[in-house]
Write a protein that holds these residues in place. Sequence first.
Motif, short mmCIF file in Angstrom:
data_model
loop_
_atom_site.label_atom_id
_atom_site.label_comp_id
_atom_site.label_asym_id
_atom_site.label_seq_id
_atom_site.Cartn_x
_atom_site.Cartn_y
_atom_site.Cartn_z
N TYR A 102 4.12 -0.80 3.39
CA TYR A 102 3.41 -2.33 3.46
C TYR A 102 4.02 -3.08 3.18
N GLY A 103 6.01 -2.75 2.65
CA GLY A 103 6.44 -4.31 2.67
C GLY A 103 7.06 -4.82 1.73
N ASP A 104 8.06 -5.24 0.82
CA ASP A 104 8.21 -5.33 -0.35
C ASP A 104 7.28 -6.41 -0.78
N PHE A 105 7.29 -5.57 -2.21
CA PHE A 105 6.27 -6.46 -2.73
C PHE A 105 6.50 -6.09 -4.70
N PHE A 106 6.52 -4.69 -4.14
CA PHE A 106 6.78 -4.30 -6.04
C PHE A 106 7.88 -4.28 -6.40
N PRO A 107 7.99 -4.98 -7.30
CA PRO A 107 9.26 -4.88 -8.63
C PRO A 107 9.54 -2.74 -8.97
N ILE A 108 10.92 -2.17 -8.98
CA ILE A 108 11.11 -0.97 -9.46
C ILE A 108 11.04 -1.02 -10.98
N PRO A 109 10.22 -1.06 -11.65
CA PRO A 109 10.08 -1.03 -13.11
C PRO A 109 11.23 -0.15 -13.82
N GLN A 156 -6.67 -13.12 -19.73
CA GLN A 156 -4.43 -13.32 -19.34
C GLN A 156 -4.24 -12.24 -18.58
N ALA A 157 -4.87 -11.37 -18.67
CA ALA A 157 -4.62 -9.86 -18.51
C ALA A 157 -5.13 -9.80 -16.31
N ARG A 158 -6.50 -10.30 -16.36
CA ARG A 158 -7.80 -10.68 -14.81
C ARG A 158 -6.57 -11.87 -14.37
N GLU A 159 -5.97 -12.47 -15.05
CA GLU A 159 -5.45 -13.64 -14.12
C GLU A 159 -4.65 -13.08 -13.52
N LEU A 160 -3.67 -12.60 -13.86
CA LEU A 160 -2.36 -12.13 -13.72
C LEU A 160 -3.01 -10.59 -12.77
N ALA A 161 -3.76 -10.12 -12.65
CA ALA A 161 -3.86 -9.06 -12.31
C ALA A 161 -4.64 -9.46 -10.97
N SER A 162 -5.22 -10.31 -10.96
CA SER A 162 -6.42 -10.64 -9.74
C SER A 162 -5.51 -11.40 -8.28
N SER A 163 -5.08 -11.60 -8.49
CA SER A 163 -3.38 -12.30 -8.03
C SER A 163 -3.01 -11.10 -7.05
N VAL A 164 -2.20 -10.45 -7.97
CA VAL A 164 -2.00 -9.00 -7.51
C VAL A 164 -2.04 -8.37 -7.03
N TYR A 165 -3.74 -7.97 -7.32
CA TYR A 165 -4.17 -7.19 -6.11
C TYR A 165 -4.88 -7.99 -5.27
N ASP A 166 -4.93 -9.51 -5.48
CA ASP A 166 -5.50 -10.02 -4.02
C ASP A 166 -4.68 -9.25 -2.39
N ASP A 167 -3.25 -9.76 -2.99
CA ASP A 167 -1.93 -9.71 -2.56
C ASP A 167 -2.24 -8.02 -2.00
N CYS A 226 -4.81 -6.24 -1.14
CA CYS A 226 -5.48 -5.73 -0.37
C CYS A 226 -5.29 -6.76 0.66
N LYS A 227 -4.38 -7.61 1.00
CA LYS A 227 -4.19 -8.43 1.96
C LYS A 227 -3.49 -7.59 2.74
N MET A 228 -1.79 -6.80 2.00
CA MET A 228 -1.37 -6.05 2.80
C MET A 228 -1.55 -4.99 3.29
N VAL A 229 -2.48 -4.10 2.42
CA VAL A 229 -3.60 -2.60 2.86
C VAL A 229 -4.48 -3.09 3.86
N GLY A 230 -4.80 -4.24 4.42
CA GLY A 230 -5.63 -4.28 5.21
C GLY A 230 -7.33 -4.12 4.65
N PHE A 231 -7.38 -4.03 3.31
CA PHE A 231 -9.13 -5.01 3.32
C PHE A 231 -9.77 -6.36 3.10
N ARG A 232 -8.47 -7.03 3.34
CA ARG A 232 -8.92 -8.47 3.31
C ARG A 232 -7.81 -9.61 4.78
#
Length: 359
Positions: free
Chosen positions: A199-206, A340-351, A353-359
């Motif tokens: 889908y394109g560069d997005f996640f850092p490799i931990p 706190q976790a939701r605030e971080l997670a919602s932004s990442v997950y929204d991105d 979903c857009k990359m996968v095609g859900f939004r």
Amino acid sequence: MALPMARRAVFCRLKSGNRGLGSSGPRAARIQIAEPRVFSGIQPTGAPHLGNYLGALQSWVQLQNGYSSVLYSIVDLHSITVPQDPETLRQSILNMTACLLACGINPDRSCIFQQSQVAEHAELGWILNCLTSMPRLMHLPQWKIKSQKNEGSVGLFTYPVLQAADILLYKSTHVPVGDDQVQHLELTQDTARKFNNTYGDFFPIPVALMGTSKKIRSLRDPSVKMSKSDPQKLATVHLTDTPEDIVLKFRKAVTDFTSEVTYDPVLRPGVSNLVSIHSAMTGLGTEDIVRQSRGIETAQYKLLVAEMVVEKLTPIREEFQRLQGDVGYLKNVLNSGAQQARELASSVYDDVCKMVGFR
């Protein structure tokens, strides 16, 4: 504001292009400048034991002082891969929260939260499931071992993918792991690469933050590691044990017929386990400990190590008991952490979903 020393070093490596956080080249640049973030999780199943403390929790406390973004999750979704009594699980979640706080995890420095309260963990887990092959999961040793004990649920089979989602959901860059967790982190790294390639560069490799403490073994059978689920009551030292219980368990610890204290994990695993505990408690090397212990018989040495453990764990046990009585505070810590976790997670997950095609 000056960065803490540990974080400053990591930040410098990121700017110079740490290969562990992505492949080289301009497409990877966006991944490499991700904010250093630590993520780890612990299951709410039984009181943590001495091995958990020395191998993980002690370093968790240190990590929160070295990084500006640290998340520690009580992974209750993972816990139900084996049957759980609902009421016991509810109490275990609060007990684990109390234990983390008693060990020194500071909710002002670390985000402590309950995994199931952030729905994006399961949602991202489904997306990553669809990028993961069954043969890849079949190679993981935990599935082979645990599935032999029962029929093995789909959840048990795919929980390593949920672990990957736990980590990637926060774009975590660093994950503290033990030797037995390396393969699961490798799956997370592979999953991040697969998503990025698709889908394109997005996640850092931990990258792994490997602990320095030696693995703590069972006091009754040093051929296996210390475990919460060990049926032998004298095998495991729990953080909630009384001083009397701790002394008894060390006094009954399996050693051998040689009275001298030496370090030889192959030929003298029982005594070597005591030396490893001594080393982890004090920070001294095994050679220094052996040298300092000359002239001390094994029976005496058992009590010496037991006294060190009692001294270390007593304030933790007392604070744990105090926190157990303040359920309102424990729930507030979890609720605040989940927000706190939701605030971080919602932004990442929204991105995502857009990359996968859900939004």
